[in-house]
Design an enzyme around this catalytic site. Structure first.
Site, PDB file in Angstrom:
ATOM      1  N   LYS A 144       5.142  -5.814  -0.923  1.00  0.00           N
ATOM      2  CA  LYS A 144       5.926  -6.069  -2.141  1.00  0.00           C
ATOM      3  C   LYS A 144       5.850  -4.846  -3.033  1.00  0.00           C
ATOM      4  CE  LYS A 144       8.325  -9.363  -4.086  1.00  0.00           C
ATOM      5  NZ  LYS A 144       9.054 -10.488  -3.469  1.00  0.00           N
ATOM      6  N   ASP A 176      14.427  -8.552  -5.475  1.00  0.00           N
ATOM      7  CA  ASP A 176      13.649  -9.627  -6.100  1.00  0.00           C
ATOM      8  C   ASP A 176      14.158  -9.649  -7.547  1.00  0.00           C
ATOM      9  OD1 ASP A 176      11.055 -11.408  -5.433  1.00  0.00           O
ATOM     10  OD2 ASP A 176      10.854 -10.747  -7.496  1.00  0.00           O
TER      11      ASP A 176
HETATM   12  P1  NDP Z   1      17.156 -12.583 -10.469  1.00  0.00           P
HETATM   13  O1  NDP Z   1      16.757 -11.380 -11.219  1.00  0.00           O
HETATM   14  O2  NDP Z   1      18.461 -12.593  -9.743  1.00  0.00           O
HETATM   15  O3  NDP Z   1      17.145 -13.861 -11.413  1.00  0.00           O
HETATM   16  C1  NDP Z   1      16.007 -14.247 -12.095  1.00  0.00           C
HETATM   17  C2  NDP Z   1      16.351 -15.398 -13.021  1.00  0.00           C
HETATM   18  O4  NDP Z   1      15.169 -15.917 -13.589  1.00  0.00           O
HETATM   19  C3  NDP Z   1      17.233 -14.962 -14.194  1.00  0.00           C
HETATM   20  O5  NDP Z   1      18.012 -16.034 -14.599  1.00  0.00           O
HETATM   21  C4  NDP Z   1      16.196 -14.584 -15.234  1.00  0.00           C
HETATM   22  O6  NDP Z   1      16.684 -14.664 -16.569  1.00  0.00           O
HETATM   23  C5  NDP Z   1      15.119 -15.646 -14.996  1.00  0.00           C
HETATM   24  N1  NDP Z   1      13.802 -15.107 -15.336  1.00  0.00           N
HETATM   25  C6  NDP Z   1      13.233 -13.973 -14.841  1.00  0.00           C
HETATM   26  N2  NDP Z   1      12.024 -13.778 -15.386  1.00  0.00           N
HETATM   27  C7  NDP Z   1      11.828 -14.792 -16.228  1.00  0.00           C
HETATM   28  C8  NDP Z   1      10.774 -15.144 -17.096  1.00  0.00           C
HETATM   29  N3  NDP Z   1       9.657 -14.385 -17.204  1.00  0.00           N
HETATM   30  N4  NDP Z   1      10.915 -16.280 -17.819  1.00  0.00           N
HETATM   31  C9  NDP Z   1      12.031 -17.033 -17.724  1.00  0.00           C
HETATM   32  N5  NDP Z   1      13.064 -16.745 -16.926  1.00  0.00           N
HETATM   33  C10 NDP Z   1      12.962 -15.648 -16.193  1.00  0.00           C
HETATM   34  O7  NDP Z   1      15.952 -12.873  -9.458  1.00  0.00           O
HETATM   35  P2  NDP Z   1      15.943 -13.772  -8.125  1.00  0.00           P
HETATM   36  O8  NDP Z   1      16.861 -14.922  -8.276  1.00  0.00           O
HETATM   37  O9  NDP Z   1      16.089 -12.863  -6.973  1.00  0.00           O
HETATM   38  O10 NDP Z   1      14.427 -14.272  -8.115  1.00  0.00           O
HETATM   39  C11 NDP Z   1      14.014 -15.479  -8.732  1.00  0.00           C
HETATM   40  C12 NDP Z   1      12.705 -15.942  -8.131  1.00  0.00           C
HETATM   41  O11 NDP Z   1      12.870 -16.163  -6.727  1.00  0.00           O
HETATM   42  C13 NDP Z   1      11.537 -14.965  -8.254  1.00  0.00           C
HETATM   43  O12 NDP Z   1      10.335 -15.692  -8.367  1.00  0.00           O
HETATM   44  C14 NDP Z   1      11.562 -14.248  -6.898  1.00  0.00           C
HETATM   45  O13 NDP Z   1      10.302 -13.699  -6.592  1.00  0.00           O
HETATM   46  C15 NDP Z   1      11.916 -15.408  -5.987  1.00  0.00           C
HETATM   47  N6  NDP Z   1      12.477 -15.081  -4.686  1.00  0.00           N
HETATM   48  C16 NDP Z   1      13.576 -14.274  -4.571  1.00  0.00           C
HETATM   49  C17 NDP Z   1      14.120 -14.025  -3.326  1.00  0.00           C
HETATM   50  C18 NDP Z   1      15.370 -13.242  -3.151  1.00  0.00           C
HETATM   51  O14 NDP Z   1      15.841 -13.159  -2.017  1.00  0.00           O
HETATM   52  N7  NDP Z   1      15.971 -12.693  -4.187  1.00  0.00           N
HETATM   53  C19 NDP Z   1      13.477 -14.540  -2.100  1.00  0.00           C
HETATM   54  C20 NDP Z   1      12.373 -15.438  -2.343  1.00  0.00           C
HETATM   55  C21 NDP Z   1      11.894 -15.667  -3.588  1.00  0.00           C
HETATM   56  P3  NDP Z   1      17.345 -13.378 -17.295  1.00  0.00           P
HETATM   57  O15 NDP Z   1      18.757 -13.302 -16.780  1.00  0.00           O
HETATM   58  O16 NDP Z   1      17.241 -13.690 -18.739  1.00  0.00           O
HETATM   59  O17 NDP Z   1      16.518 -12.195 -16.881  1.00  0.00           O
HETATM   60  O1  2IT Z   2      10.085 -13.067  -2.231  1.00  0.00           O
HETATM   61  C1  2IT Z   2      10.841 -12.792  -1.285  1.00  0.00           C
HETATM   62  O2  2IT Z   2      10.703 -13.329  -0.171  1.00  0.00           O
HETATM   63  C2  2IT Z   2      11.918 -11.820  -1.504  1.00  0.00           C
HETATM   64  N1  2IT Z   2      12.062 -11.344  -2.629  1.00  0.00           N
HETATM   65  C3  2IT Z   2      12.799 -11.404  -0.372  1.00  0.00           C
HETATM   66  C4  2IT Z   2      12.147 -10.348   0.455  1.00  0.00           C
HETATM   67  C5  2IT Z   2      13.000  -9.723   1.526  1.00  0.00           C
HETATM   68  O3  2IT Z   2      12.482  -8.781   2.126  1.00  0.00           O
HETATM   69  O4  2IT Z   2      14.137 -10.142   1.765  1.00  0.00           O
END
Ligand code: NDP
Ligand code: 2IT
Length: 459
Positions: A139, A179
């Site tokens: 990561k 992420d």
């Molecule tokens: P994005 O940046 O696309 O979206 C994040 C969302 O969460 C936004 O709406 C953001 O609000 C909100 N957010 C972020 N930080 C905070 C905080 N500290 N408090 C409240 N709201 C918050 O990220 P992802 O959708 O990619 O990721 C979301 C979660 O999913 C994370 O935990 C990530 O690790 C996990 N994840 C992501 C994967 C992926 O493929 N992208 C895979 C597996 C897990 P704002 O717009 O105001 O910033």
């Molecule tokens: O938390 C996660 O699994 C991710 N942000 C996706 C990682 C990836 O390599 O697609």
């Protein structure tokens, strides 16, 4: 010694081992509360595994698995639109390569520090193993705040970040992806800069790429869709489905958007979502077109939703979203967003299932509250593994220089989510935790990695 005493002794030995290694991890990584939290959760589940298979203790697998193979931190200097030099801190934690090249996302958020990246990297080891695909755990990210930055600033920061990161990654070495704060735009700039530095087209060095230059169909949707497929499997077990259910999803980013989309396609009504400022409640069911326009295109705040949908309500602050009555809650924003008090409210309001779309969105107190009340609980490393699984499918397509259709990838994703569900259920049963998918996912992921580590000797 009687048989009972012998069993008790083995148990005590396993518990003592887990506790002693956990104390060492805390001492060696002081003040890293998120890292301690995730290590404790995984370690505690593993006591019966060590009881049955003392070889893991003899081989010091826990000591080795909790120590990253490599931790890289670096300076990221860049020039803002006012001509001022800014400096951020970049990270890449290459945690474990027992079953494949390091694989895991990059997070750009002001809260990023060593503890956050280590917790995410540790979690990724077991998540990636659960997918059944050959990917190790890693990561990275930076304490850079993308909010309010111009496109030019994002590009300059991202290029500077890659200038250093490029020394440490490669299609067979370490393959980053997105992420929080890293989506299609950032991956595009990262890929362009890597290609320019290396002077060759190594498509498999990053995943989440655009479809026109080596990306995989369904990768954008994969984490959110996968989380809902996982919840569907849990519901099926007790004769329920998403059809007609009320769903609350936190966040409005990549994972949330596609969790909302799939839940709605399967007949659920999603009534709330949020961003880091507050949440909206739309009793008619959220208009995903409006959310996508606001967040994906305009990069605006979720509060603006009510301008187009005046019957909906906006509430300042994030935690209140869990007081909206629902059948299914999908925390898809960030770590520790559901604490024990929020979990108690969800339980009191009759929630039936939780799917962790985000990484570690529930505190350990919240998880215990759900398990105590037999709420179906899909833990992050299982429920949100669809994203990284499709990333591994993107790598496979890049290696073979072909691309699969949306339907082909979606079908593989569904199969992978079903397999993860089944292997977690089975491991939970085999090791005395029936119905506890937190323990099941930890154990199934751990055994695969630990066995590969033992086979490869002391490295
Ligand atoms: P994005 O940046 O696309 O979206 C994040 C969302 O969460 C936004 O709406 C953001 O609000 C909100 N957010 C972020 N930080 C905070 C905080 N500290 N408090 C409240 N709201 C918050 O990220 P992802 O959708 O990619 O990721 C979301 C979660 O999913 C994370 O935990 C990530 O690790 C996990 N994840 C992501 C994967 C992926 O493929 N992208 C895979 C597996 C897990 P704002 O717009 O105001 O910033
Ligand atoms: O938390 C996660 O699994 C991710 N942000 C996706 C990682 C990836 O390599 O697609």
């Amino acid at each position: 010694m009687t048989a009972i005493t012998e069993i008790n002794e083995k148990r005590i030995q396993a518990e003592d081992y887990v506790q002693a290694v956990f104390e060492t991890v805390k001492k060696r990584n002081p003040n890293e509360s998120e890292f301690h939290q995730v290590v404790k959760e995984v370690f505690d589940s593993l006591v019966p595994v060590f009881e049955k298979n003392p070889v893991y203790m003899e081989q010091s697998i826990l000591e080795r698995i909790a120590e990253p193979e490599r931790v890289i931190t670096f300076r990221v200097p860049w020039v803002d639109d006012q001509g001022k030099v800014q400096v951020n801190r970049g990270f890449r934690v290459q945690f474990n390569s027992a079953i494949g090249p390091y694989k895991g996302g990059l997070r750009f958020h002001p809260s990023v520090n060593a503890s956050i990246i280590k917790f995410l990297g540790f979690e990724q080891i077991f998540k990636n193993a659960l997918t059944g695909l050959p990917i190790g755990g890693g990561k990275g990210g930076a304490d850079f705040d993308p909010k309010g930055k111009s496109d030019g600033e994002i590009m300059r920061f991202t290029q500077s970040f890659m200038l250093e990161l490029s020394r440490h990654i490669g299609p067979d070495v370490d393959v980053p992806a997105g992420d929080i704060g890293v989506g299609a735009r950032e991956i595009g700039y990262l890929f362009g800069q890597y290609k320019r530095i290396r002077g060759c087209y190594e498509a498999g060095v990053l995943t989440g790429k655009g479809i026109g230059y080596g990306g995989s169909l369904t990768r954008t949707e994969a984490t959110g869709y996968g989380t809902v497929y996982f919840v569907q499997e849990m519901l099926k077990e007790i004769g329920l489905s998403l059809k007609g259910s009320t769903v609350v999803v936190s966040g409005s980013g990549n994972v949330s958007t596609y969790a909302i989309e799939k839940a709605a396609q399967l007949g659920a009504k999603v009534v709330a979502c949020s961003d880091s400022d507050g949440y909206i409640y739309d009793p008619n069911g959220i208009s995903l077109d409006t959310v996508k326009k606001l967040k994906e295109v305009e990069r605006e705040r979720i509060r603006d939703y009510v301008k187009e949908h005046p019957h909906a309500e906006y509430f300042e602050g994030c935690s209140g979203i869990w007081s909206i009555p629902c059948d299914i809650a999908l925390p898809c924003a960030t770590q520790n967003e559901i604490d024990e008090a929020a979990a108690e409210i969800l339980v009191a309001n009759g929630v039936k299932a939780i799917g962790e779309g985000a990484n570690m969105p529930c505190t350990s107190g919240a998880i215990n509250e759900f398990l105590r009340n037999t709420v179906l609980f899909g833990p992050a490393k299982a429920a949100n593994a669809g994203g990284v699984a499709v990333s591994a499918l993107e790598m496979a397509q890049n290696s073979s220089r072909i691309s699969w259709t949306f339907e082909e990838v979606d079908e593989k994703l569904q199969q992978i989510m079903t397999n993860i569900y089944r292997s977690s259920v089975k491991a939970a049963e085999d090791y005395g935790y029936p119905g506890n998918l937190v323990a099941g996912a930890n154990i199934a992921g751990f055994i695969k990695v630990a066995d590969a580590m033992i086979a490869q000797g002391v490295i």
